[in-house]
Structure formats: structure tokens, C-alpha cells
Design a protein around this motif. Structure first.
Motif, short mmCIF file in Angstrom:
data_model
loop_
_atom_site.label_atom_id
_atom_site.label_comp_id
_atom_site.label_asym_id
_atom_site.label_seq_id
_atom_site.Cartn_x
_atom_site.Cartn_y
_atom_site.Cartn_z
N ASP A 136 34.60 -11.61 9.13
CA ASP A 136 34.33 -11.68 10.56
C ASP A 136 33.70 -13.03 10.91
O ASP A 136 33.04 -13.18 11.94
CB ASP A 136 33.42 -10.54 11.00
N LYS A 137 33.91 -14.02 10.04
CA LYS A 137 33.24 -15.32 10.18
C LYS A 137 34.18 -16.44 10.66
O LYS A 137 33.82 -17.61 10.59
CB LYS A 137 32.61 -15.72 8.84
N ILE A 138 35.37 -16.10 11.12
CA ILE A 138 36.29 -17.13 11.59
C ILE A 138 35.83 -17.65 12.94
O ILE A 138 35.66 -16.90 13.91
CB ILE A 138 37.73 -16.57 11.70
N GLU A 139 35.58 -18.96 13.00
CA GLU A 139 35.13 -19.60 14.22
C GLU A 139 36.17 -20.57 14.73
O GLU A 139 36.98 -21.12 13.96
CB GLU A 139 33.81 -20.34 13.97
N ALA A 140 36.15 -20.81 16.04
CA ALA A 140 37.09 -21.74 16.68
C ALA A 140 36.31 -22.84 17.38
O ALA A 140 35.69 -22.61 18.42
CB ALA A 140 37.97 -21.00 17.67
N TYR A 141 36.31 -24.02 16.77
CA TYR A 141 35.74 -25.21 17.38
C TYR A 141 36.27 -26.42 16.62
O TYR A 141 36.84 -26.28 15.54
CB TYR A 141 34.20 -25.19 17.36
N GLU A 142 36.11 -27.59 17.17
CA GLU A 142 36.70 -28.78 16.56
C GLU A 142 35.97 -29.19 15.29
O GLU A 142 34.74 -29.36 15.28
CB GLU A 142 36.69 -29.95 17.54
N ILE A 143 36.73 -29.33 14.22
CA ILE A 143 36.22 -29.88 12.95
C ILE A 143 36.61 -31.36 12.98
O ILE A 143 37.74 -31.72 12.61
CB ILE A 143 36.80 -29.15 11.73
N THR A 144 35.71 -32.20 13.43
CA THR A 144 36.07 -33.58 13.78
C THR A 144 36.55 -34.40 12.59
O THR A 144 37.33 -35.34 12.77
CB THR A 144 34.87 -34.29 14.43
N GLN A 145 36.12 -34.07 11.38
CA GLN A 145 36.50 -34.86 10.22
C GLN A 145 37.66 -34.23 9.44
O GLN A 145 37.91 -34.59 8.29
CB GLN A 145 35.29 -35.06 9.30
N SER A 146 38.37 -33.31 10.08
CA SER A 146 39.58 -32.75 9.49
C SER A 146 40.77 -33.57 9.92
O SER A 146 40.67 -34.43 10.79
CB SER A 146 39.75 -31.30 9.94
N TYR A 147 41.95 -33.30 9.31
CA TYR A 147 43.14 -33.89 9.90
C TYR A 147 43.58 -33.01 11.06
O TYR A 147 43.33 -31.81 11.10
CB TYR A 147 44.26 -34.11 8.88
N CYS A 148 44.20 -33.65 12.05
CA CYS A 148 44.62 -32.99 13.29
C CYS A 148 43.48 -32.18 13.91
O CYS A 148 43.62 -30.97 14.15
CB CYS A 148 45.84 -32.11 13.06
N PRO A 149 42.33 -32.82 14.17
CA PRO A 149 41.22 -32.07 14.75
C PRO A 149 41.53 -31.63 16.18
O PRO A 149 42.23 -32.33 16.92
CB PRO A 149 40.06 -33.08 14.72
N GLY A 150 41.01 -30.46 16.56
CA GLY A 150 41.23 -29.96 17.91
C GLY A 150 40.24 -28.87 18.25
O GLY A 150 39.60 -28.28 17.37
N THR A 151 40.12 -28.58 19.53
CA THR A 151 39.15 -27.61 20.03
C THR A 151 39.33 -26.24 19.38
O THR A 151 38.35 -25.50 19.19
CB THR A 151 39.28 -27.47 21.55
N TYR A 152 40.56 -25.91 19.01
CA TYR A 152 40.84 -24.58 18.47
C TYR A 152 41.10 -24.61 16.96
O TYR A 152 41.87 -23.81 16.45
CB TYR A 152 42.01 -23.94 19.22
N ASP A 153 40.44 -25.53 16.25
CA ASP A 153 40.46 -25.46 14.79
C ASP A 153 39.82 -24.15 14.35
O ASP A 153 38.83 -23.69 14.93
CB ASP A 153 39.65 -26.62 14.18
N LEU A 154 40.36 -23.55 13.30
CA LEU A 154 39.80 -22.31 12.78
C LEU A 154 39.13 -22.60 11.44
O LEU A 154 39.73 -23.20 10.55
CB LEU A 154 40.89 -21.25 12.62
N SER A 155 37.88 -22.15 11.32
CA SER A 155 37.11 -22.47 10.12
C SER A 155 36.22 -21.30 9.72
O SER A 155 35.96 -20.39 10.50
CB SER A 155 36.23 -23.71 10.37
N ILE A 156 35.77 -21.36 8.50
CA ILE A 156 34.78 -20.44 7.95
C ILE A 156 33.70 -21.28 7.29
O ILE A 156 34.00 -22.14 6.45
CB ILE A 156 35.41 -19.47 6.93
#
Length: 278
Positions: A136-156
Motif C-alpha cells: 500500500d506504499k505506491i506513491e505518485a510524484y515526480e522522481i526528478t533524478q529518474s529517466y523520463c521524470p514526471g508528475t505521475y511517476d510511481l515509486s515505493i
């Protein structure tokens, strides 16, 4: 509790599985396929559609990537490492696709009445619902240092495993997500970091390209105590679609859609020839 967006509960889903077509299946075909299906859904010829796709050792660049000062050298680097390179027609920057990455397109109707953010929110909700038994830890926000960063990046825990893009054609919207299921997210990110290093060098550019840190990217199997496979997640998606709608059809392209596909595929080939010509 995961919110179910109304876009995710149509009366019927059309399901198209292209996740097992193998290395000969070009990403150019994928984007042409989504365009033809989006036109069909938008015109009411097809129900809401879910399409699964996998591409082997392919780098899908965004339009801004093709404007890098030394793009030819950067593309040669990728090809020397065994990757096909294409430029897509939807938003965003470069992403890495391989046999450990499952792509899902959800194609919705009425893009004129549906806010663009609703398409993104629907996909975020779908992915959270898909993996609700595991995290239940999936978050949606920009991971700026990823490739193809965007507002709806999904991360844990701050590590990105998925990115979402959207393409709106006529009255339909194709929302596309890549899901890193297996393999090394850091290795994929390292490849793209080198691509930008070669393609940009020390030049000043009007477009701000990402400063990639491989440590902020990972696959789901690296983030969770899982050993999921792409086929297993494919089956999970199929069951989730059945749960959300209750009715699935698996119709292939009809004659009208096939005509649209042929035209869009030729356009993709022509666009890529111009974007990446030496």
C-alpha cells in the motif's frame, strides 16, 4: 482503501495482449496500434480498451531527446549496446524497454470531456489496485533524478518502478504505463545516464534534461519481497479487468482499425527517419 476511478469501471473492456510477440515486434508498431485503437474508442467503434505489450532491448526516446546536440553519437552508443532506438509520438523523455518491462495502455473515450489529469489518476489507481495485495506504499510524484521524470511517476520508498504518459487522439485518450517487473532498475537508469552524457556533453540546452541517479530506480522485484514475472503480472491485469468490468472481449483489429494502423505506422516510420537521420 484504493479508490476506483470511474474510468476504470466501463460496462465492457476490450483486451488485446501483445506481450508475447517477441523481439520482432517493433515499438513503432505499438504506438501506431495505440493511435488506431484510440481513434476507434474515441469514435465509439470500440469499448474501453486495455492493451499489453513488451518490447525487447528497445530505447523509446521522446521528441526532446531527438534534439540533443550530439544525438547521433548517443544513438550509436545505444545501438552498440544492442538496443533498438525509436522516437515515440506521446509525451515524455527516453525510457528503457526489455523483456522485464510490461507496458499497459488503457484507452478511454471522450477525451474532450475528461480532464487530462483524470486519465493519469485512473492509471495510478489501476496500478495501486493491481498490487494492493503486495503493498500500500505506491506513491505518485515526480522522481526528478529518474529517466523520463514526471508528475505521475510511481515509486515505493522513493524508488521509481513505473512511469506514465498519455496521448490524446481525436476523442480518445491512451494512457500508457511501463512497469519494471524484473531486472535491475539501476542498470537501466545507468544506460540512460550515459546516453544523456554522450548526447549533451557540456552544451547548454534550452530543454532541461534529467540528471539521472541510478539509485532512485528499481524493479518491483527489487522493491518488494516478490518474484513476480511478466506473465504473472499479465494474468493479474486480466483478472483485475474482469473484476472491474465483468465483461471482456478479445477482438482483433477490424478493417477500419487496420487501415488506421497502416497509416499511423507509416507516419511513425517517416517521423523516426526524420528525427534520427544522420
Amino acid at each position: 482503501m484504493t479508490r476506483i476511478h470511474p474510468l476504470l469501471t466501463p460496462e465492457q473492456y476490450r483486451f488485446i495482449d501483445q506481450s508475447t510477440l517477441g523481439p520482432g515486434f517493433s515499438a513503432l508498431q505499438s504506438f501506431a496500434m495505440d493511435d488506431s485503437l484510440t481513434m476507434s474508442v474515441g469514435q465509439g467503434l470500440s469499448p474501453t480498451t486495455a492493451r499489453l505489450w513488451v518490447h525487447h532491448d528497445t530505447i523509446v526516446l521522446g521528441i526532446p531527446d531527438a534534439r540533443l546536440p550530439y544525438i547521433n553519437k548517443a544513438v550509436h552508443f545505444l545501438k552498440d549496446n544492442g538496443y533498438q532506438v525509436i522516437v515515440r509520438n506521446s509525451g515524455g523523455l527516453g525510457v528503457v524497454l526489455d523483456e522485464g518491462v510490461l507496458n499497459l495502455s488503457l484507452i478511454f473515450p471522450d477525451s474532450k470531456t475528461v480532464n487530462i489529469h483524470e486519465g493519469y489518476e485512473a492509471m495510478v489507481g489501476f496500478v495501486r489496485y493491481l498490487f494492493k495485495s503486495y503493498t500500500d506504499k505506491i506513491e505518485a510524484y515526480e522522481i526528478t533524478q529518474s529517466y523520463c521524470p514526471g508528475t505521475y511517476d510511481l515509486s515505493i520508498d522513493g524508488k521509481k518502478f513505473a512511469g506514465i504518459s498519455q496521448r490524446r487522439v481525436k476523442n480518445g485518450s491512451a494512457v500508457q504505463v511501463y512497469l519494471d517487473i524484473t531486472g535491475s532498475g539501476a542498470k537501466r537508469a545507468g544506460l540512460m545516464r550515459e546516453f544523456y552524457s554522450i548526447g549533451k556533453k557540456e552544451e547548454q540546452t534550452r530543454f532541461l534534461y534529467p540528471e539521472i541517479d541510478p539509485k532512485v530506480m528499481a524493479s518491483l522485484n527489487e522493491l518488494l519481497p516478490l518474484r513476480l514475472s511478466v506473465p504473472e503480472v499479465r494474468n493479474m491485469i486480466l483478472m483485475t479487468l474482469q473484476e472491474l468490468s465483468g465483461k471482456l472481449v478479445t477482438d482483433g483489429l477490424n478493417e477500419v482499425e487496420a487501415g488506421w494502423f497502416d497509416k499511423r505506422f507509416e507516419q511513425m516510420i517517416d517521423r523516426n527517419r526524420k528525427a534520427l537521420e544522420n
